[in-house]
Design an enzyme around this catalytic site. Structure first.
Site, PDB file in Angstrom:
ATOM      1  N   ASP A 280      14.747  -7.940  69.556  1.00  0.00           N
ATOM      2  CA  ASP A 280      15.826  -8.883  69.925  1.00  0.00           C
ATOM      3  C   ASP A 280      16.483  -9.515  68.685  1.00  0.00           C
ATOM      4  O   ASP A 280      17.327 -10.402  68.813  1.00  0.00           O
ATOM      5  CB  ASP A 280      15.316  -9.967  70.891  1.00  0.00           C
ATOM      6  CG  ASP A 280      14.316 -10.921  70.229  1.00  0.00           C
ATOM      7  OD1 ASP A 280      13.923 -10.672  69.059  1.00  0.00           O
ATOM      8  OD2 ASP A 280      13.914 -11.897  70.879  1.00  0.00           O
TER       9      ASP A 280
ATOM     10  N   GLU B  51       4.179 -32.969  54.590  1.00  0.00           N
ATOM     11  CA  GLU B  51       5.540 -32.779  54.101  1.00  0.00           C
ATOM     12  C   GLU B  51       6.113 -34.171  53.894  1.00  0.00           C
ATOM     13  O   GLU B  51       6.569 -34.826  54.827  1.00  0.00           O
ATOM     14  CB  GLU B  51       6.379 -32.006  55.128  1.00  0.00           C
ATOM     15  CG  GLU B  51       7.717 -31.568  54.550  1.00  0.00           C
ATOM     16  CD  GLU B  51       8.939 -31.921  55.371  1.00  0.00           C
ATOM     17  OE1 GLU B  51      10.041 -31.533  54.977  1.00  0.00           O
ATOM     18  OE2 GLU B  51       8.815 -32.600  56.422  1.00  0.00           O
TER      19      GLU B  51
ATOM     20  N   ASP C 269       4.986 -31.946  59.617  1.00  0.00           N
ATOM     21  CA  ASP C 269       6.424 -32.121  59.406  1.00  0.00           C
ATOM     22  C   ASP C 269       6.777 -33.613  59.315  1.00  0.00           C
ATOM     23  O   ASP C 269       6.255 -34.423  60.087  1.00  0.00           O
ATOM     24  CB  ASP C 269       7.138 -31.478  60.612  1.00  0.00           C
ATOM     25  CG  ASP C 269       8.638 -31.408  60.433  1.00  0.00           C
ATOM     26  OD1 ASP C 269       9.102 -30.734  59.505  1.00  0.00           O
ATOM     27  OD2 ASP C 269       9.358 -32.037  61.245  1.00  0.00           O
TER      28      ASP C 269
ATOM     29  N   ASP D 153      10.292  -8.520  63.431  1.00  0.00           N
ATOM     30  CA  ASP D 153      10.644  -8.581  64.845  1.00  0.00           C
ATOM     31  C   ASP D 153       9.892  -7.489  65.603  1.00  0.00           C
ATOM     32  O   ASP D 153      10.081  -6.305  65.331  1.00  0.00           O
ATOM     33  CB  ASP D 153      12.168  -8.401  64.963  1.00  0.00           C
ATOM     34  CG  ASP D 153      12.633  -8.347  66.406  1.00  0.00           C
ATOM     35  OD1 ASP D 153      11.852  -8.759  67.295  1.00  0.00           O
ATOM     36  OD2 ASP D 153      13.768  -7.897  66.637  1.00  0.00           O
TER      37      ASP D 153
HETATM   38  C1  NOJ Z   1      11.381 -30.565  57.834  1.00  0.00           C
HETATM   39  C2  NOJ Z   1      11.468 -29.129  58.234  1.00  0.00           C
HETATM   40  O1  NOJ Z   1      10.913 -28.326  57.231  1.00  0.00           O
HETATM   41  C3  NOJ Z   1      12.932 -28.869  58.495  1.00  0.00           C
HETATM   42  O2  NOJ Z   1      13.197 -27.488  58.622  1.00  0.00           O
HETATM   43  C4  NOJ Z   1      13.347 -29.646  59.716  1.00  0.00           C
HETATM   44  O3  NOJ Z   1      14.733 -29.503  59.928  1.00  0.00           O
HETATM   45  C5  NOJ Z   1      13.025 -31.126  59.566  1.00  0.00           C
HETATM   46  N1  NOJ Z   1      11.744 -31.378  58.967  1.00  0.00           N
HETATM   47  C6  NOJ Z   1      13.058 -31.823  60.898  1.00  0.00           C
HETATM   48  O4  NOJ Z   1      11.948 -31.465  61.672  1.00  0.00           O
END
Ligand code: NOJ
Length: 491
Positions: free
Chosen positions: A24, A237, A190, A20
């Site tokens: 904050d 992912e 993602d 940080d």
């Molecule tokens: C995968 C991400 O790594 C996770 O943290 C997230 O909640 C979901 N996708 C939705 O975006």
């Protein structure tokens, strides 16, 4: 020459919890920039930062309101540019986390769609919901003010985008260009397998393609991105069987895909061998190599899943395989999951499922840097409580202790550069419970059994995850790197 990312070690920074810079209690870009020397000292090749875009933070940044701006919580575009320059200065590449499946309900498109504007077409909106379920528990459809329903595979604050619409596609191409133009080196994608939805919105049924996961059409999207990405890598992912997830790593798509099934493989030499073989075969079939992973911000930390010794051994084992490795920040310190009391939970997955689904906060607690106040993470109050015992894991302490998890990984990362040069992997005969892989002159030996294993004659230890007194023995729960060729010790 193979591209830099094919065998890279990428350090995953959960930005809120790294360092940080403004007191904050939430990690930010100033903190990340200040921590770059520590990242470089560890010896990784690149940094992947979790989303720092403008976002109401309903899912800690995975709910993006503006893909081309930085949230004030983390800084601004100038702070990002400064971070990027400092990272490059230290020879570190930078990957951004791209969130294409959904946006925030505060994104201007969804605000307009909710008000009945033509932007409705950019989302999945129907007069009747289907039976699809949200990943965070409950139905995947929520009502709009006019009585219609919109799709959200995650929280209601994360409406799913309609990737069949050209405006969505064109806008994301612009987002890629925006960050590449600033100098970003690549992306983590993602929910990579979720973008294509069944146009007929059929129900989930055995024997037919899933209506919203891993549909073949999703690959068209990534083929279109490749034209924009040029040589830049992106890592998918995507969860699923190796041959389905490796498909995202095709050269004309993203180039890399996480080998997530390692996370579900039991601590057994035979099971790990099967997982590695299946991943390598699936990736090699498309000309790629896996992106190995031992943990991330969505599951319990590896030191908690396996215990600290096995966790470190697993790191050394995966770092010895052909392919890339994604190291989750904090795992180099051997951090366990923190016990976050329910009244402090922040994770929408827990809050929305009433604690039915696993809590992800324990793996997201701010990192300990020093044994001083706020664990050196913040001068304020950390956004999740840092356990009182964590100074024992502090980076400062570990960097000066040659037996620490950090030091083991630090030495291994230095040796990795000269030891593991061949892309081949073959298994040597060893007794049950011991897995021995060979790549050229180099050998990796993982002992998952409960008995010590003696090194083959003529081999020298280059790195090891344990601190056993006898250098000719690989103890239970230990991984050692060996060579029967010349030994070159890194400085
Ligand atoms: C995968 C991400 O790594 C996770 O943290 C997230 O909640 C979901 N996708 C939705 O975006």
């Amino acid at each position: 020459m193979s591209p830099w990312w094919r065998g890279a070690v990428v350090y995953q920074v959960y930005v809120r919890s790294f360092l940080d810079g403004d007191g904050d209690g939430v990690g930010d870009l100033a903190g990340l920039t200040a921590g770059l020397d520590a990242v470089a000292r560890l010896g990784v090749d690149a940094v992947w930062l979790t989303p720092v875009y403008r976002s109401p933070q309903a899912d800690h940044g995975y709910d993006v309101a503006d893909h081309r701006d930085i949230d004030p919580l983390f800084g601004d575009l100038a702070a990002f540019d400064a971070f990027l320059a400092e990272a490059h200065e230290r020879g570190l590449r930078v990957l951004m986390d791209l969130v294409p499946n959904h946006v925030s309900d505060q994104h201007p498109w969804f605000v307009a769609a909710r008000a009945g504007g033509p932007e409705r077409e950019l989302f999945h909106i129907r007069s009747r919901p289907t039976g699809w379920r949200s990943m965070f528990g409950g139905p995947a459809w929520s009502p709009l003010p006019d009585g219609d329903w919109y799709l959200h595979l995650f929280a209601p604050e994360q409406p799913d985008l309609n990737w069949a619409h050209p405006v969505v596609r064109a806008d994301f191409a612009d987002t890629l260009r925006f960050w590449l133009g600033r100098g970003v080196d690549g992306f983590r994608v993602d929910v990579a397998g979720g973008l294509a939805k069944d146009p007929a919105y059929g129900e989930v049924r055995p024997g037919v393609p899933h209506p919203h996961w891993d549909r073949d059409e999703v690959h068209d999207i990534y083929r279109s991105w490749r034209h924009v990405l040029g040589d830049a890598p992106a890592v998918a992912e995507a969860w699923g069987p190796p041959e389905r997830t490796a498909a995202f790593a095709r050269a004309d798509e993203l180039g890399q895909a996480f080998a997530f099934d390692v996370l579900r493989t039991p601590w057994s030499a035979a099971a790990l061998r099967r997982t590695v073989d299946a991943q390598l075969a699936a990736h090699r079939a498309v000309g790629a190599l896996p992106a190995w992973v031992a943990g991330n911000h969505d599951i319990a930390r590896v030191a908690t899943r396996l215990g600290p010794e096995r966790a470190l051994a697993l790191h050394l084992f995966l770092l010895a395989l052909p392919g890339a490795f994604y190291l989750y920040a904090g795992d180099e310190l051997g951090l366990p999951d923190a016990d976050v009391p329910p009244e402090r939970w922040q994770d929408p997955q827990s809050l929305r499922s009433g604690g039915q689904l696993p809590n992800r906060d324990g793996a997201r607690v701010p990192l300990p840097w020093t044994s001083g106040p706020g664990a050196g993470f913040t001068t304020g109050t950390p956004w999740l409580p840092v356990p009182a015992t964590w100074p024992e894991y502090a980076r400062e302490r570990q960097e000066t202790d040659p037996a620490s998890a950090w030091s083991v990984l630090h030495r291994a990362l230095a040796a990795r550069r000269w030891l593991w040069t061949s892309e081949d992997l073959s298994w040597e005969d060893a007794r049950p419970g011991v897995l021995v892989g060979r790549r050229g002159d180099a050998l990796v030996a993982l002992n998952t059994s409960s008995r010590p294993w003696r090194l083959p004659p003529g081999t020298a230890v280059v790195a090891r995850s344990g601190a056993g007194a006898d250098p000719t023995i690989v103890t239970p729960a230990e991984c050692a790197w060996l060579t029967d060729g010349p030994v070159r010790f890194a400085a």
